[in-house]
Design an enzyme around this catalytic site. Structure first.
Site, short mmCIF file in Angstrom:
data_model
loop_
_atom_site.label_atom_id
_atom_site.label_comp_id
_atom_site.label_asym_id
_atom_site.label_seq_id
_atom_site.Cartn_x
_atom_site.Cartn_y
_atom_site.Cartn_z
N LYS A 192 0.88 -1.19 0.00
CA LYS A 192 0.00 0.00 0.00
C LYS A 192 0.91 1.23 0.00
O LYS A 192 1.45 1.62 1.03
CB LYS A 192 -0.88 -0.03 1.26
CG LYS A 192 -2.25 0.62 1.11
CD LYS A 192 -2.23 2.09 0.88
CE LYS A 192 -2.01 2.89 2.14
NZ LYS A 192 -1.86 4.35 1.82
N GLU A 266 8.61 0.92 11.58
CA GLU A 266 9.69 1.91 11.53
C GLU A 266 9.01 3.26 11.61
O GLU A 266 8.35 3.68 10.67
CB GLU A 266 10.47 1.73 10.22
CG GLU A 266 11.94 2.09 10.35
CD GLU A 266 12.22 3.54 10.02
OE1 GLU A 266 11.56 4.42 10.59
OE2 GLU A 266 13.11 3.78 9.17
N CYS A 300 13.15 10.46 8.57
CA CYS A 300 12.95 10.10 9.98
C CYS A 300 14.25 10.10 10.77
O CYS A 300 14.21 10.22 11.98
CB CYS A 300 12.25 8.74 10.08
SG CYS A 300 13.05 7.48 9.08
N GLU A 398 8.01 15.50 16.17
CA GLU A 398 8.61 15.26 14.86
C GLU A 398 7.90 16.20 13.87
O GLU A 398 6.69 16.12 13.69
CB GLU A 398 8.40 13.81 14.42
CG GLU A 398 9.04 13.55 13.07
CD GLU A 398 8.87 12.12 12.57
OE1 GLU A 398 7.72 11.64 12.50
OE2 GLU A 398 9.88 11.49 12.24
P1 NAI Z 1 1.00 8.26 8.21
O1 NAI Z 1 1.69 7.45 9.23
O2 NAI Z 1 -0.40 8.66 8.42
O3 NAI Z 1 1.06 7.50 6.78
C1 NAI Z 1 1.96 6.48 6.43
C2 NAI Z 1 1.22 5.39 5.69
O4 NAI Z 1 0.26 4.79 6.54
C3 NAI Z 1 0.45 5.87 4.47
O5 NAI Z 1 0.53 4.88 3.46
C4 NAI Z 1 -0.97 5.96 4.99
O6 NAI Z 1 -1.96 5.85 3.99
C5 NAI Z 1 -1.03 4.79 5.92
N1 NAI Z 1 -2.04 4.86 6.97
C6 NAI Z 1 -2.60 5.97 7.51
N2 NAI Z 1 -3.48 5.63 8.47
C7 NAI Z 1 -3.47 4.27 8.54
C8 NAI Z 1 -4.15 3.31 9.35
N3 NAI Z 1 -5.02 3.67 10.30
N4 NAI Z 1 -3.89 2.00 9.16
C9 NAI Z 1 -2.99 1.62 8.25
N5 NAI Z 1 -2.34 2.47 7.44
C10 NAI Z 1 -2.56 3.78 7.59
O7 NAI Z 1 1.89 9.56 7.97
P2 NAI Z 1 1.42 10.94 7.25
O8 NAI Z 1 0.04 11.28 7.68
O9 NAI Z 1 1.69 10.81 5.83
O10 NAI Z 1 2.45 11.95 7.88
C11 NAI Z 1 2.21 12.49 9.18
C12 NAI Z 1 3.48 12.61 9.96
O11 NAI Z 1 4.02 11.32 10.20
C13 NAI Z 1 4.59 13.34 9.24
O12 NAI Z 1 4.47 14.73 9.37
C14 NAI Z 1 5.80 12.80 9.93
O13 NAI Z 1 6.00 13.47 11.15
C15 NAI Z 1 5.43 11.37 10.21
N6 NAI Z 1 5.98 10.46 9.19
C16 NAI Z 1 7.07 9.71 9.51
C17 NAI Z 1 7.65 8.89 8.57
C18 NAI Z 1 8.85 8.08 8.89
O14 NAI Z 1 9.54 7.63 7.99
N7 NAI Z 1 9.13 7.81 10.14
C19 NAI Z 1 7.17 8.84 7.20
C20 NAI Z 1 5.99 9.63 6.96
C21 NAI Z 1 5.45 10.40 7.93
#
Ligand code: NAI
Ligand code: MG
Length: 495
Positions: A192, A266, A300, A398
């Site tokens: 996904k 992660e 990250c 973050e």
């Molecule tokens: P997110 O964690 O919401 O999204 C990451 C993935 O999870 C996307 O594919 C999303 O569609 C999916 N997702 C969202 N809700 C879900 C659920 N309930 N169950 C399963 N999958 C789900 O991150 P988002 O909203 O894109 O970014 C928000 C913040 O998260 C960013 O500002 C940043 O601080 C952090 N982030 C950290 C990352 C890392 O590599 N550690 C990467 C992306 C975001």
């Protein structure tokens, strides 16, 4: 349309993109689609199918059938898988320019950065794991049962159907972080991609079929959080491998309880970057700039909390501020740009909100601004904030943008305590020319990756992952297959 675009990229964007299920490109059952947007221009690139729980069901059935014994995939030998993985790496290289353009369009990052970072490393990941496919060994273990003889040994077997859920900061690379170890070990996958950046994963799906990956082994389901949640809740999924926010990581851990699927996570980070008086200051300033602003700050393991010993604080702040102010922010296709836009309007508003909040809390913008750059595109000028205290949101949260805070310190104990005063534990760094200080402080920092006198030095051979709320498990390196295998113990009595 951008005149620099390759014909293959134009053609990829010329019709709505579909879901990959069981080796076929199909529409979502309910016909839903969403737009993916170019963050430099805010223009729609193409419509993409939005998978619902019905599509998740179809993909799980396909992935399960592809996994079952007797399937073409199950009959492939480790050597077959090894050769297949190598072939995919070469195919990615052969299409590197095309992938780099798609990534730059979808994510905003510079074409050059995508080609030399994301795409090149993705190809290398396939080749690195191609080597492991034939080396997943077990052990033979002695037993002590008086008067009887046994032969006991272990086998490493695939977990089954793996759901990979990935974010938008390194779209192709994060997809490969999940797909590659999973298929190396003989699992099947439902990927996904992030809703902001589905394109390169979809293009990869085409190449996987071209390379000869059997139908159903890798399925690609674009969608939003609802699609991810449907995968996590599905009892036909054996494992979830997730990269993304700590908030969603916690939801996944809870939702996985239904069938106790395996989970690797992660998650977020807020890495401390510690510069001592005795560091090579020029190198430390360059490292702080790279560590703070790499990938538009959307990484990250970026060093977003700078701690500088008092004797060199002013010098380091002046150096980082000057470098930040000199960074030219612009469209990822403009070769003079040094930093692209943030990925989305949501991220843009979030990051500018944090900068504005810090100013309202009394902090000082030594470089950068809480105002948007330009009137179109999600651009932010790299920002260095001083006058910060440990309670401010800009210091605890973050942010995931080009925003670094700098705080002075006096003693080693004081800085170690401050550095570890976070729920995160993904990365950390130390700059000191005293070998004892560097290694001792490195050992005291609670983080999965510690850089000493460098930042972002990396290889697919190195394990990575988080302490504390930065996650569960480790990816890549020789440890990277553990989470994608079950260990079976076999005991035979020699009669
Ligand atoms: P997110 O964690 O919401 O999204 C990451 C993935 O999870 C996307 O594919 C999303 O569609 C999916 N997702 C969202 N809700 C879900 C659920 N309930 N169950 C399963 N999958 C789900 O991150 P988002 O909203 O894109 O970014 C928000 C913040 O998260 C960013 O500002 C940043 O601080 C952090 N982030 C950290 C990352 C890392 O590599 N550690 C990467 C992306 C975001
Ligand atoms: Mg989210």
């Amino acid at each position: 349309m951008n005149p620099a675009l390759l014909p293959a990229v134009r053609s990829f964007l010329s019709s709505p993109r579909q879901l990959l299920i069981d080796g076929e490109w199909v529409d979502a059952k309910d016909g839903r689609t969403f737009a993916t947007v170019n963050p430099s221009t805010e223009e729609e690139l193409v419509q993409v199918a939005h998978a619902s729980s019905v599509d998740v069901d179809r993909a799980v059935v396909a992935a399960r059938a592809a996994f079952e014994s007797g399937s073409p995939w199950s009959k492939m030998t480790p050597r077959d898988r090894s050769h297949l993985l190598w072939r995919i790496g070469d195919l990615i290289d052969a299409h590197a320019d095309e992938f780099a353009q798609l990534e730059a369009l979808d994510n905003g990052k510079r074409v050059e950065a995508a080609r030399e970072g994301d795409i090149a490393i993705a190809a290398e990941l396939f080749r690195y794991f191609a080597g492991w496919a034939t080396k997943m060994e077990g052990t033979s273990i002695p037993m002590s049962v008086p008067g009887r003889e046994f032969h006991a040994y272990t086998r490493r077997e695939p977990v089954g159907v793996v759901a990979g859920i990935v974010p938008w900061n390194f779209p192709l690379l994060m997809a490969c972080f999940k797909i590659v170890p999973a298929i190396t070990a003989g699992n099947t996958v439902i990927l996904k991609p992030a809703e902001q950046t589905p394109l390169t994963a979809l293009r990869l799906g085409e190449l996987l079929l071209e390379a000869g990956v059997p139908a159903g082994v890798v399925n690609v389901l674009p969608g939003f959080g609802d699609t991810g949640a449907a995968l996590v809740e599905h009892h036909g999924v054996d494992k979830v491998a997730f990269t993304g926010s700590t908030e969603v990581g916690k939801k996944i851990a809870a939702a996985a309880a239904g069938n106790l699927k395996k989970v690797s996570l992660e998650l977020g980070g807020k890495a401390p970057n510690i510069i001592f008086n005795d560091a090579d200051i020029e190198a430390a300033i360059a490292g702080a700039v790279l560590g703070g602003f790499f990938n538009e700050g959307q990484c990250c393991v970026n060093g977003s909390r700078l701690y500088v010993q008092r004797g060199v604080f002013d010098q380091v702040v002046a150096g980082v501020a000057a470098a930040a102010a000199a960074i030219k922010v612009g469209d990822g296709f403009d070769p003079t740009s040094q930093m692209g836009p943030l990925v989305s309007q949501e991220q843009h508003e979030k990051v500018l909100g944090y900068i504005g909040g810090a100013v309202r809390d009394g902090a000082v913008l030594t470089a950068g601004s809480a105002d948007r750059v330009g009137d179109r595109g999600f651009f932010v000028q790299p920002t260095l904030i001083t006058g910060v205290d440990e309670q401010m949101a800009v210091q605890t949260d973050e942010i995931f943008g080009p925003v670094v805070t700098a705080i002075p310190f006096d003693t080693e104990d004081e800085v170690v305590a401050a550095a570890n005063n976070t729920v995160y534990g993904l990365a950390a760094g130390v700059w000191s020319n005293n070998i004892g200080t560097a290694h001792r402080v490195g050992a005291r920092l609670r983080a999965g990756t510690v850089w000493l006198n460098t930042w972002h030095a990396d290889d697919v051979t190195l394990p990575r992952g988080g302490f504390k709320q930065s996650g569960w498990g480790r990816e890549l390196g020789s440890f990277g297959l553990d989470d994608y295998t079950e260990l079976k113990t076999v005991i035979a009595e020699l009669r």
